[in-house]
Design an enzyme around this catalytic site. Structure first.
Site, PDB file in Angstrom:
ATOM      1  N   LYS A  22      10.099  24.463  32.011  1.00  0.00           N
ATOM      2  CA  LYS A  22      11.420  24.204  30.895  1.00  0.00           C
ATOM      3  C   LYS A  22      10.644  24.150  29.808  1.00  0.00           C
ATOM      4  CE  LYS A  22      14.484  21.904  30.701  1.00  0.00           C
ATOM      5  NZ  LYS A  22      15.162  21.024  29.412  1.00  0.00           N
ATOM      6  N   ASN A  23      10.567  23.073  29.464  1.00  0.00           N
ATOM      7  CA  ASN A  23       9.845  22.263  28.007  1.00  0.00           C
ATOM      8  C   ASN A  23       9.027  22.687  26.964  1.00  0.00           C
ATOM      9  OD1 ASN A  23      12.347  20.802  28.753  1.00  0.00           O
ATOM     10  ND2 ASN A  23      11.090  18.569  28.766  1.00  0.00           N
ATOM     11  N   CYS A 116      24.846  13.314  23.769  1.00  0.00           N
ATOM     12  CA  CYS A 116      24.958  13.889  25.371  1.00  0.00           C
ATOM     13  C   CYS A 116      24.532  12.695  26.232  1.00  0.00           C
ATOM     14  CB  CYS A 116      23.726  15.031  25.644  1.00  0.00           C
ATOM     15  SG  CYS A 116      22.491  13.943  25.637  1.00  0.00           S
ATOM     16  N   ARG A 121      20.921  11.069  20.575  1.00  0.00           N
ATOM     17  CA  ARG A 121      20.055  12.365  20.594  1.00  0.00           C
ATOM     18  C   ARG A 121      20.083  13.291  19.207  1.00  0.00           C
ATOM     19  NH1 ARG A 121      18.184  14.939  25.609  1.00  0.00           N
ATOM     20  NH2 ARG A 121      16.708  15.392  24.844  1.00  0.00           N
ATOM     21  N   ASP A 312      11.565  11.614  31.818  1.00  0.00           N
ATOM     22  CA  ASP A 312      12.364  13.367  32.452  1.00  0.00           C
ATOM     23  C   ASP A 312      12.178  12.550  33.686  1.00  0.00           C
ATOM     24  OD1 ASP A 312      12.985  14.201  30.612  1.00  0.00           O
ATOM     25  OD2 ASP A 312      12.054  16.138  30.237  1.00  0.00           O
ATOM     26  N   ARG A 406      20.114  24.176  35.473  1.00  0.00           N
ATOM     27  CA  ARG A 406      19.435  23.853  34.475  1.00  0.00           C
ATOM     28  C   ARG A 406      18.002  24.186  34.201  1.00  0.00           C
ATOM     29  NH1 ARG A 406      20.770  19.486  30.589  1.00  0.00           N
ATOM     30  NH2 ARG A 406      19.051  20.924  29.147  1.00  0.00           N
TER      31      ARG A 406
HETATM   32  C1  UD1 Z   1      12.200  16.240  24.268  1.00  0.00           C
HETATM   33  C2  UD1 Z   1      12.127  17.393  26.032  1.00  0.00           C
HETATM   34  C3  UD1 Z   1      13.219  16.233  26.401  1.00  0.00           C
HETATM   35  C4  UD1 Z   1      12.790  14.890  27.018  1.00  0.00           C
HETATM   36  C5  UD1 Z   1      12.082  14.513  26.060  1.00  0.00           C
HETATM   37  C6  UD1 Z   1      11.660  12.494  25.640  1.00  0.00           C
HETATM   38  C7  UD1 Z   1      12.158  19.226  25.565  1.00  0.00           C
HETATM   39  C8  UD1 Z   1      13.673  20.622  25.074  1.00  0.00           C
HETATM   40  N1  UD1 Z   1      13.448  17.703  25.880  1.00  0.00           N
HETATM   41  O1  UD1 Z   1      13.440  16.134  23.955  1.00  0.00           O
HETATM   42  O2  UD1 Z   1      13.771  16.910  28.481  1.00  0.00           O
HETATM   43  O3  UD1 Z   1      13.559  14.317  28.138  1.00  0.00           O
HETATM   44  O4  UD1 Z   1      11.633  15.449  24.761  1.00  0.00           O
HETATM   45  O5  UD1 Z   1      10.136  13.059  26.632  1.00  0.00           O
HETATM   46  O6  UD1 Z   1      11.685  19.263  25.040  1.00  0.00           O
HETATM   47  N2  UD1 Z   1      15.080  10.549  17.677  1.00  0.00           N
HETATM   48  C9  UD1 Z   1      15.711  10.414  17.013  1.00  0.00           C
HETATM   49  N3  UD1 Z   1      16.038  11.426  15.758  1.00  0.00           N
HETATM   50  C10 UD1 Z   1      15.405  12.793  16.042  1.00  0.00           C
HETATM   51  C11 UD1 Z   1      14.783  13.002  17.064  1.00  0.00           C
HETATM   52  C12 UD1 Z   1      14.553  12.264  18.334  1.00  0.00           C
HETATM   53  O7  UD1 Z   1      15.605   9.622  16.644  1.00  0.00           O
HETATM   54  O8  UD1 Z   1      16.139  13.532  14.948  1.00  0.00           O
HETATM   55  C13 UD1 Z   1      14.720   9.922  19.117  1.00  0.00           C
HETATM   56  C14 UD1 Z   1      15.456  10.112  20.372  1.00  0.00           C
HETATM   57  O9  UD1 Z   1      16.315  10.420  20.435  1.00  0.00           O
HETATM   58  C15 UD1 Z   1      14.540  10.131  21.000  1.00  0.00           C
HETATM   59  C16 UD1 Z   1      12.869   9.772  21.088  1.00  0.00           C
HETATM   60  O10 UD1 Z   1      12.653  10.022  19.622  1.00  0.00           O
HETATM   61  O11 UD1 Z   1      14.604   7.988  21.654  1.00  0.00           O
HETATM   62  C17 UD1 Z   1      12.251  10.763  21.554  1.00  0.00           C
HETATM   63  O12 UD1 Z   1      13.473  11.919  21.701  1.00  0.00           O
HETATM   64  P1  UD1 Z   1      12.709  13.594  21.674  1.00  0.00           P
HETATM   65  O13 UD1 Z   1      11.166  13.377  21.826  1.00  0.00           O
HETATM   66  O14 UD1 Z   1      12.988  14.042  20.686  1.00  0.00           O
HETATM   67  O15 UD1 Z   1      13.417  14.369  22.817  1.00  0.00           O
HETATM   68  P2  UD1 Z   1      14.004  15.836  22.848  1.00  0.00           P
HETATM   69  O16 UD1 Z   1      12.519  16.581  21.317  1.00  0.00           O
HETATM   70  O17 UD1 Z   1      15.430  16.207  22.327  1.00  0.00           O
END
Ligand code: UD1
Length: 427
Positions: A22-23, A116, A121, A312, A406
């Protein structure tokens, strides 16, 4: 709303083939927006989230066709650049259209994903990255709007934390920028590598795959490509743990074991036998004379960016550890509120105490969890309830399974085929 009914205590025997990730599918589908024409993606899982992403592409003017697990997306004519709230609220990864739209047209407007179930996030890293490429962003009416004057220009960014989707968004935006972009402390998840392979096949120039420093040399034109989505390591890991909970011998086929190294180590330390051969992992957990699976040893985990233990898989591992002898400490370092499953696991009798970002799990003897009605709160939490339900005595009914839909393709059917007593019933 449908529910899942599980009668626990049935060992798993046979083989399950994992679907595409999915990711990986989500960013790769979004990347089709970058170059006009028909893109072919193989091994695309048919999930609620991939359908949402296709709907989003359609809103922007793309057309698509699915034939089995192959999806062809035609992005020849784009007519819109906006991701509406109705879609973004169901799938945070909708923000992944920002990067490719910026790369193609220099403009995008996406509803803010907001909070969420698993934490705040934010999208600040995405916007900081775009800013380094000369993009201006603004927030209005719950939407984030990004705009570039002319072509994007290469720049440098060092993420505070390696964010998966921010790295992907920036790679897509930078692919057509003028000059070089350097992304430091980039995410190294295999799904990022899959996107880099697709972008390279489209004509992008990216160095540093699988490292935390990526260099993108922008090109003027990109073309459509044909690409295969990698296997879902989270789905594979979930089934390995299901075998640990239920006992038996389960072959998980079509996965890439090199993406599961930390999990496999932890499961072996816990006493499971995991055989790795080619693209197949076989999990064995013998069953004692009285029919219950042999005991597991408690093991600690700390979630970390790849190649560390994936957040995850944290909820599923916690469910498994509720069936171990000893005390296991589960430390969640990626998301601040990712213990929603604890209260539901407790309803089945699991002994878990949350202390800040740590959960202390006191294992129970096999068969001591007792089935109960529980509620799925997010995608991976739902998978942990399935694992606990397989281990519990009696019947567990999981409601709100749309979360599960999902991210897991035909989960009930796949588990049923290997001996689980699991059925989807109208709610
Ligand atoms: C992706 C995955 C999700 C997984 C996560 C961590 C997808 C579609 N989803 O989510 O399944 O759980 O990686 O492996 O690939 N953060 C910030 N600011 C930002 C972006 C992130 O502070 O702009 C923080 C987040 O709150 C979190 C950390 O960075 O603490 C890592 O999150 P991130 O890797 O961005 O998760 P996603 O990409 O949303």
């Amino acid at each position: 709303m449908d529910k899942l009914r599980i009668r626990g205590g049935q060992p798993l025997h046979g083989s399950i083939t994992v679907s595409g990730a999915k990711n990986a599918a989500l960013p790769l589908l979004a990347a089709t927006l970058l170059a006009p024409g028909t893109h072919t993606l193989h091994n695309v899982p048919d999930l609620r989230d991939t359908r949402t992403m296709l709907q989003l592409l359609q809103i922007m003017g793309a057309t698509w066709e699915r034939d089995g697990s192959t999806v062809q997306v035609n992005t020849g004519q784009l007519t819109g650049a906006e991701a509406p709230y109705e879609l973004v609220k169901t799938m945070r990864a909708s923000v992944l259209v920002l990067g490719p739209l910026l790369g193609r047209t220099g403009y995008a407007r996406v509803s803010l994903p907001g909070g969420c179930a698993i934490g705040a996030r934010p999208v600040d890293y995405h916007l900081q990255g775009f800013q380094a490429l000369g993009v201006k962003s603004s927030m209005k009416g719950g939407y984030v709007e990004v705009r570039a004057q002319g072509r994007l220009t290469g720049g440098s960014i060092c993420f505070d934390i390696p964010s998966v989707t921010a790295t992907e968004n920036l790679l897509m935006a930078a692919a057509k920028a003028q000059g070089q972009t350097v992304i430091q402390n980039a995410a190294k998840e295999p799904e990022v590598g899959n996107l880099i392979d697709m972008l390279a096949a489209m004509g992008a120039q990216i160095q540093g795959k699988d490292t935390d420093c990526l260099t993108v040399t922008g090109v003027e034109e990109l073309h459509p490509s044909e690409v295969r989505i990698i296997a879902d390591r989270i789905e594979a890991g979930t089934y390995l743990m299901a075998a640990g909970a239920a006992g038996g011998r389960l072959e998980v086929k079509g996965c890439d074991p090199s993406h599961l190294t930390v999990l496999i180590d932890k499961l072996r330390t816990a006493g499971m036998e995991i055989e790795v051969k080619g693209n197949c992992c076989t999990a064995s957990c013998s069953v004692s004379d009285n029919g219950t699976p042999c005991p597991l040893t408690a093991v600690n985990i700390t979630t970390m960016p790849y190649p560390g233990f994936p957040t995850d898989l944290q909820a599923q591992f916690m469910a498994l550890m509720s069936q171990s002898s000893g005390v296991s400490i589960i430390h969640e370092t990626i998301f601040e509120n990712r213990f929603m499953h604890v209260a539901e696991l407790q309803r089945l009798g699991a002994e878990i105490v949350v202390e800040g970002s740590r959960a202390v799990v006191t294992g129970l003897a096999r068969g001591q969890l007792v089935g109960a009605p529980v509620m799925a709160t997010d995608l991976r939490a739902s998978a942990s309830l399935v694992i606990a339900g397989l281990a519990a005595s009696g019947t567990t009914e999981i409601s709100r399974i749309y979360h599960l839909e999902r991210g897991y393709e035909r989960l009930a059917e796949k588990l049923c085929r290997v001996g689980a007593a699991i059925e989807q019933i109208p709610g």
